[in-house]
Write a protein that holds these residues in place. Structure first.
Motif, PDB file in Angstrom:
ATOM      1  N   LEU A 145       0.828  -1.209   0.000  1.00 49.94           N
ATOM      2  CA  LEU A 145       0.000   0.000   0.000  1.00 49.94           C
ATOM      3  C   LEU A 145       0.862   1.257   0.000  1.00 49.94           C
ATOM      4  N   ASN A 146       1.946   1.234   0.760  1.00 51.69           N
ATOM      5  CA  ASN A 146       2.852   2.385   0.752  1.00 51.69           C
ATOM      6  C   ASN A 146       3.446   2.612  -0.633  1.00 51.69           C
ATOM      7  N   SER A 147       3.773   1.525  -1.301  1.00 47.93           N
ATOM      8  CA  SER A 147       4.310   1.669  -2.656  1.00 47.93           C
ATOM      9  C   SER A 147       3.223   2.137  -3.619  1.00 47.93           C
ATOM     10  N   LEU A 148       1.970   1.702  -3.398  1.00 53.22           N
ATOM     11  CA  LEU A 148       0.857   2.186  -4.228  1.00 53.22           C
ATOM     12  C   LEU A 148       0.720   3.700  -4.087  1.00 53.22           C
ATOM     13  N   ARG A 149       0.747   4.174  -2.840  1.00 53.63           N
ATOM     14  CA  ARG A 149       0.663   5.616  -2.581  1.00 53.63           C
ATOM     15  C   ARG A 149       1.785   6.352  -3.306  1.00 53.63           C
ATOM     16  N   PHE A 150       2.983   5.812  -3.198  1.00 52.63           N
ATOM     17  CA  PHE A 150       4.134   6.428  -3.857  1.00 52.63           C
ATOM     18  C   PHE A 150       3.962   6.443  -5.372  1.00 52.63           C
ATOM     19  N   ASN A 151       3.539   5.335  -5.929  1.00 53.87           N
ATOM     20  CA  ASN A 151       3.548   5.205  -7.383  1.00 53.87           C
ATOM     21  C   ASN A 151       2.418   5.960  -8.062  1.00 53.87           C
ATOM     22  N   ILE A 152       1.286   6.123  -7.370  1.00 58.50           N
ATOM     23  CA  ILE A 152       0.211   6.931  -7.950  1.00 58.50           C
ATOM     24  C   ILE A 152       0.715   8.355  -8.185  1.00 58.50           C
ATOM     25  N   GLY A 153       1.361   8.927  -7.171  1.00 55.20           N
ATOM     26  CA  GLY A 153       1.912  10.268  -7.329  1.00 55.20           C
ATOM     27  C   GLY A 153       3.073  10.306  -8.293  1.00 55.20           C
ATOM     28  N   ALA A 154       3.887   9.246  -8.276  1.00 47.41           N
ATOM     29  CA  ALA A 154       5.101   9.240  -9.094  1.00 47.41           C
ATOM     30  C   ALA A 154       4.817   9.019 -10.573  1.00 47.41           C
ATOM     31  N   ILE A 155       3.618   8.593 -10.928  1.00 52.41           N
ATOM     32  CA  ILE A 155       3.261   8.432 -12.345  1.00 52.41           C
ATOM     33  C   ILE A 155       2.697   9.724 -12.914  1.00 52.41           C
ATOM     34  N   ILE A 156       1.704  10.278 -12.243  1.00 52.68           N
ATOM     35  CA  ILE A 156       0.991  11.437 -12.776  1.00 52.68           C
ATOM     36  C   ILE A 156       1.770  12.726 -12.565  1.00 52.68           C
ATOM     37  N   SER A 157       2.273  12.920 -11.349  1.00 54.08           N
ATOM     38  CA  SER A 157       2.887  14.192 -10.978  1.00 54.08           C
ATOM     39  C   SER A 157       4.121  14.558 -11.814  1.00 54.08           C
ATOM     40  N   PRO A 158       5.060  13.621 -12.092  1.00 53.83           N
ATOM     41  CA  PRO A 158       6.211  14.018 -12.912  1.00 53.83           C
ATOM     42  C   PRO A 158       5.834  14.481 -14.314  1.00 53.83           C
ATOM     43  N   ILE A 159       4.799  13.846 -14.898  1.00 54.79           N
ATOM     44  CA  ILE A 159       4.368  14.275 -16.227  1.00 54.79           C
ATOM     45  C   ILE A 159       3.843  15.702 -16.173  1.00 54.79           C
ATOM     46  N   VAL A 160       2.979  15.963 -15.171  1.00 57.97           N
ATOM     47  CA  VAL A 160       2.429  17.313 -15.012  1.00 57.97           C
ATOM     48  C   VAL A 160       3.553  18.300 -14.696  1.00 57.97           C
ATOM     49  N   ILE A 253      10.510  14.790 -20.323  1.00 55.91           N
ATOM     50  CA  ILE A 253      11.200  14.699 -19.035  1.00 55.91           C
ATOM     51  C   ILE A 253      10.363  13.985 -17.973  1.00 55.91           C
ATOM     52  N   GLY A 254       9.092  14.347 -17.874  1.00 51.35           N
ATOM     53  CA  GLY A 254       8.254  13.735 -16.846  1.00 51.35           C
ATOM     54  C   GLY A 254       7.983  12.267 -17.089  1.00 51.35           C
ATOM     55  N   PHE A 255       7.993  11.851 -18.349  1.00 56.29           N
ATOM     56  CA  PHE A 255       7.696  10.459 -18.675  1.00 56.29           C
ATOM     57  C   PHE A 255       8.794   9.500 -18.203  1.00 56.29           C
ATOM     58  N   PHE A 256      10.027   9.976 -18.116  1.00 50.54           N
ATOM     59  CA  PHE A 256      11.104   9.115 -17.613  1.00 50.54           C
ATOM     60  C   PHE A 256      10.853   8.737 -16.153  1.00 50.54           C
ATOM     61  N   TYR A 257      10.507   9.735 -15.343  1.00 46.48           N
ATOM     62  CA  TYR A 257      10.191   9.457 -13.942  1.00 46.48           C
ATOM     63  C   TYR A 257       8.947   8.572 -13.827  1.00 46.48           C
ATOM     64  N   SER A 258       7.942   8.898 -14.632  1.00 45.18           N
ATOM     65  CA  SER A 258       6.672   8.182 -14.543  1.00 45.18           C
ATOM     66  C   SER A 258       6.779   6.737 -15.003  1.00 45.18           C
ATOM     67  N   ALA A 259       7.674   6.472 -15.951  1.00 42.13           N
ATOM     68  CA  ALA A 259       7.817   5.100 -16.458  1.00 42.13           C
ATOM     69  C   ALA A 259       8.277   4.163 -15.346  1.00 42.13           C
ATOM     70  N   ILE A 260       9.251   4.615 -14.541  1.00 42.71           N
ATOM     71  CA  ILE A 260       9.702   3.788 -13.422  1.00 42.71           C
ATOM     72  C   ILE A 260       8.554   3.538 -12.456  1.00 42.71           C
ATOM     73  N   ALA A 261       7.818   4.587 -12.138  1.00 43.95           N
ATOM     74  CA  ALA A 261       6.695   4.447 -11.211  1.00 43.95           C
ATOM     75  C   ALA A 261       5.579   3.596 -11.804  1.00 43.95           C
ATOM     76  N   GLY A 262       5.390   3.668 -13.127  1.00 47.96           N
ATOM     77  CA  GLY A 262       4.353   2.851 -13.762  1.00 47.96           C
ATOM     78  C   GLY A 262       4.645   1.369 -13.621  1.00 47.96           C
ATOM     79  N   GLY A 263       5.902   0.994 -13.852  1.00 49.63           N
ATOM     80  CA  GLY A 263       6.271  -0.406 -13.659  1.00 49.63           C
ATOM     81  C   GLY A 263       6.129  -0.826 -12.217  1.00 49.63           C
ATOM     82  N   ALA A 264       6.506   0.081 -11.291  1.00 41.41           N
ATOM     83  CA  ALA A 264       6.366  -0.227  -9.871  1.00 41.41           C
ATOM     84  C   ALA A 264       4.904  -0.389  -9.485  1.00 41.41           C
ATOM     85  N   LEU A 265       4.025   0.400 -10.094  1.00 37.14           N
ATOM     86  CA  LEU A 265       2.597   0.286  -9.789  1.00 37.14           C
ATOM     87  C   LEU A 265       2.044  -1.066 -10.224  1.00 37.14           C
TER      88      LEU A 265
END
Length: 419
Positions: A145-160, A253-265
Motif C-alpha cells: 500500500l505504501n508503494s501504491l501511494r508512492f507510485n500513484i503520485g510518481a506516475i501522474i505528478s512528474p508528467i504534469v 522529461i516527466g515520462f522518464f520518472y513516470s515510467a519507473i513508477a508505472g512499472g512499480a505500480l
C-alpha cells in the motif's frame, strides 16, 4: 493475486496517514522533478544536476541517525508534526526564489540540503510509527500500500511537473506542492499520540551505536541495505533525465520518472502473491539484478518508447525488491529499536540515489550519456552477484524465522526490564 487493502479498512490512523501522504506526495513529486530541471535550465550542466544529490546526502546521512534515535525516545507523532512544518517552509523558499528575476543556484542547493535533513529527521519516526498502528502480520500488505501511494503520485505528478517546467516555469509546480502539503499536515495533526516504548533508550551517541551494532549483526538486514545501495548507486540514471529530454523532446522529461513508477505500480497491484512467499532475501537479489539488466537495455535504447518500456520494467523489479525489504524491516525489528533501524534504512535507500546522481553525472561528463547508463546497469548486476555470494544467510533468509526471532527478542527484553 491482487492488492491486499485490509490495513486501510481496519486501522484509522494508517488510513489518515495514507491519504494525507497520497495528496501531499503529488505536489512533492513535482518539486522532485522540477528542481533538477530548473538547475539544468540555469546551468546547462549534468554535473550541477548530479551535485544536487551530493548536497542532499550529507545532511540526510548525519540527521537520519539523529532522527532514528529521537524516534525511539519521543512521541513519533510530534516528530512528524515538526518536520512537516519545516518542509512546508522550504517549499515556500523555493517558490519565492523561482519568482525572482534571476533565480539563485545556491538557494536550490541550500533548500534541497535542508529538505534532505528534515527527511532524515522525519522518516525514521514515520517508519517506526507504522508497526505501532498496524499489527505485524499485515506488514507485507502495508509495504504494498505504501508503494501504491508512492507510485500513484510518481506516475501522474512528474508528467504534469515536466510539462509545467517546460511550458511555463517552476513557480507553478512549487505553488501546487505548497498547497498539497496541507493534506499531510492535517493528517499528522489528526492521528493519535504514539509515545516511545517503555524504558526507551535515551537519544545519545551510545543509543545510535546500539542500533548500528544490531543492524550489522544480522545478515538479512545488512543485505537489504547493501543490495539497495548498490542498485541505486550504479543503476539509477535520474540525474541524466533532463539531458535525455533534450534529445528525446523537452516534454518527455516527466515520462522518464513516470515510467519507473508505472512499472512499480504494476508490481504493487499484483503483489497479493507476496504474502505467501517467505524467501524474501532471494527475491530481493533476483529483483535487484533484473533492475540492472533493464537499465542496461534502457541505456541502449535510441527510441523513446522502447526506453520508457525498459524503465517501466526496471521500476517493476525495483518495487519487488522494495516490497520484500520493507517486509523484513517491519516484521522482524523489535519496537524499541525500530526508529534507529529506520534511520539506517533511510540512509541505505537514499544513499544510492543521491550519490548515484553524482556518479551518473560524472561519468556522463567524462564520457557520454549512454556510457554512464549502460555501465551503471552492468555494475549493478555484478555488484548484486558479489553481495549475494558474500551474504549467504541473506539469500537463504526465511520470513517465518524472522517473525519468530522478533518475538523471542521482545520476550527477552520484557524479562530484562521486569528484573
Amino acid at each position: 493475486m491482487l492488492l491486499d487493502i485490509t490495513p486501510l479498512k481496519r486501522f484509522r490512523d494508517y488510513r489518515l496517514l495514507f491519504f494525507g501522504q497520497l495528496i501531499s506526495f503529488f505536489g512533492s513529486m513535482m518539486t522532485f522533478v522540477v528542481v533538477p530541471v530548473q538547475m539544468f535550465q540555469l546551468t546547462h550542466s549534468n554535473l550541477y544536476v548530479g551535485l544536487l544529490g551530493v548536497s542532499e546526502f550529507i545532511p540526510m546521512f548525519l540527521l537520519a541517525f539523529v532522527g532514528g534515535a529521537l524516534a525511539d525516545a519521543v512521541d513519533r507523532r510530534k516528530m512528524l508534526r515538526i518536520t512537516e512544518i519545516g518542509q512546508t517552509i522550504t517549499i515556500g523558499i523555493l517558490l519565492a526564489n523561482s519568482l525572482l528575476p534571476n533565480p539563485q543556484i545556491w538557494i536550490l542547493f541550500l533548500v534541497v540540503a535542508i529538505q534532505a535533513g528534515l527527511a532524515g529527521l522525519q522518516r525514521p519516526s514515520f517508519e517506526a510509527l507504522i508497526p505501532r498502528i498496524v499489527p505485524s502480520e499485515y506488514m507485507t500488505a502495508v509495504s504494498a500500500l505504501n508503494s501504491l501511494r508512492f507510485n500513484i503520485g510518481a506516475i501522474i505528478s512528474p508528467i504534469v511537473g515536466g510539462l509545467i517546467a517546460s511550458q511555463f516555469n517552476a513557480s507553478w509546480a512549487y505553488a501546487i506542492d505548497l498547497v498539497t502539503f496541507m493534506a499531510s499536515l492535517l493528517a499528522v495533526w489528526m492521528i493519535q499520540s504514539v509515545p516511545p516504548p517503555d524504558n526507551a533508550d535515551q537519544p545519545n551517541l551510545e543509543s545510535i551505536k546500539k542500533g548500528f551494532r544490531y543492524a550489522i549483526s544480522r545478515q538479512e538486514l545488512l543485505g537489504t541495505y547493501l543490495i539497495d545501495i548498490n542498485a541505486m548507486l550504479f543503476g539509477m540514471p535520474k540525474a541524466l533525465f533532463p539531458a535525455l529530454a533534450v534529445s528525446f523532446g523537452a516534454n518527455s522529461i516527466g515520462f522518464f520518472y513516470s515510467a519507473i513508477a508505472g512499472g512499480a505500480l504494476v508490481a504493487t497491484l499484483t503483489s497479493g502473491w507476496a504474502k505467501h512467499t517467505h524467501k524474501h532475501g532471494l527475491f530481493i537479489v533476483i529483483a535487484a539484478a533484473l533492475w540492472g539488466v533493464a537499465i542496461i537495455f534502457f541505456g541502449l535504447s535510441s527510441n523513446l518508447y522502447y526506453a520508457l518500456v525498459f524503465l517501466g520494467v526496471a521500476g517493476f523489479f525495483d518495487m519487488i525488491s522494495g516490497l520484500f525489504r520493507g517486509t523484513i524491516w517491519n516484521q522482524t525489528i523489535p519496537d524499541h529499536l525500530r526508529g534507529r533501524l529506520a534511520g539506517i534504512e533511510m540512509i541505505s535507500f537514499m544513499t544510492g540515489p543521491m550519490l548515484g546522481d553524482a556518479e551518473a553525472g560524472l561519468i556522463a561528463y567524462w564520457f557520454d550519456l549512454k556510457t554512464s547508463i549502460v555501465s551503471g546497469g552492468v555494475m549493478t548486476v555484478v555488484g548484486t552477484i558479489i553481495l549475494a555470494l558474500l551474504l549467504p544467510k541473506f539469500v537463504t533468509y526465511d520470513g517465518r524465522e524472522g517473525l519468530k526471532r522478533k518475538m523471542e527478542e521482545e520476550e527477552i527484553r520484557q524479562t530484562e526490564l521486569s528484573v
